[in-house]
Scaffold this motif. Sequence first.
Motif, PDB file in Angstrom:
ATOM      1  N   SER A  88     102.032   5.922  45.150  1.00  0.00           N
ATOM      2  CA  SER A  88     102.340   7.257  44.899  1.00  0.00           C
ATOM      3  C   SER A  88     103.379   7.788  46.156  1.00  0.00           C
ATOM      4  O   SER A  88     104.463   8.090  46.165  1.00  0.00           O
ATOM      5  N   ASN A 101     100.753  11.597  40.850  1.00  0.00           N
ATOM      6  CA  ASN A 101      99.830  10.335  41.231  1.00  0.00           C
ATOM      7  C   ASN A 101      99.008   9.965  40.015  1.00  0.00           C
ATOM      8  O   ASN A 101      98.775   8.835  39.645  1.00  0.00           O
ATOM      9  N   ALA A 259     106.441   5.181  39.869  1.00  0.00           N
ATOM     10  CA  ALA A 259     106.670   6.210  40.864  1.00  0.00           C
ATOM     11  C   ALA A 259     108.198   6.009  41.306  1.00  0.00           C
ATOM     12  O   ALA A 259     108.526   7.271  41.614  1.00  0.00           O
TER      13      ALA A 259
END
Length: 269
Positions: A88, A101, A259
């Motif tokens: 992340s 996250n 991410a």
Amino acid sequence: MLRALAVGNAVVHTSGEFHTPSLDDFFPPVFAFEGTPFAMNRVMVIRLVMLAIMVILLLVYARRARLVPGRAQATMELLFDFVRTSISEQAMGKTMAAKYNGVVAVVFFTALFMNFAGIIPGLNLAGTSVAGLPILMAIVAWVAFIWAGIREQGVGGFFKSALFPPGVPKPIYLILTPIEALSTFIIRPFTLFVRLMANMISGHFMLALCLAGTNFLLLYMQGPLRAVGILTFLGAIFVTLFEMVVAFLQAYIFGILTAVYIDLSVHSH
């Protein structure tokens, strides 16, 4: 009637006939609730077993966390820290990682546990090797990066940034905007799903073939050919270790791409 010996998911009949693994391994017969959305087969049982294991481990970790961690707690904390720092924060930076996250951790741990089912004796099949679950995970990632983009930029700002990159002559948008739409909203989730599923399918075939070959050579061959079974057994051990790496790597790739897509959606093009 021939009695069959199941090795992995390949079959060797007592007549000595060798049957290689096939796509039928991924579509076992339904044994309960047939014809309903809750139809149960071997693949669904594997997914439910791995889901139960994941949930139990996470609950035990949450309830028994100590200031000085034991080995099990340290392992879980290492995984959580890996997701936060190496996935992340690496992709989104600390500020955005603090917000998103949780989504990345969900797809990472789901992929990780389901992938490892492929090397667990008695299961022998990754929960992500059949399309349904990888598609669902890709949809979660797809919804996450659209939601994040709208949350950070607003509806108009997000779609303008995604579909109309700045600094381009207006006539070019007639060509560029459909390409951006296809790339952003279709190709991204499609490649996430295909990459994960294809790797798990190929791993299953390699491992099942090595195990079935070992069974066939050691039980039904004579002379020097029987000794080849030792090589296929060593090959099965190597493939198992390799699949452990692949299982983790594919979970990492799914997490890092999720991410990255979120990071791309929250900033202007």
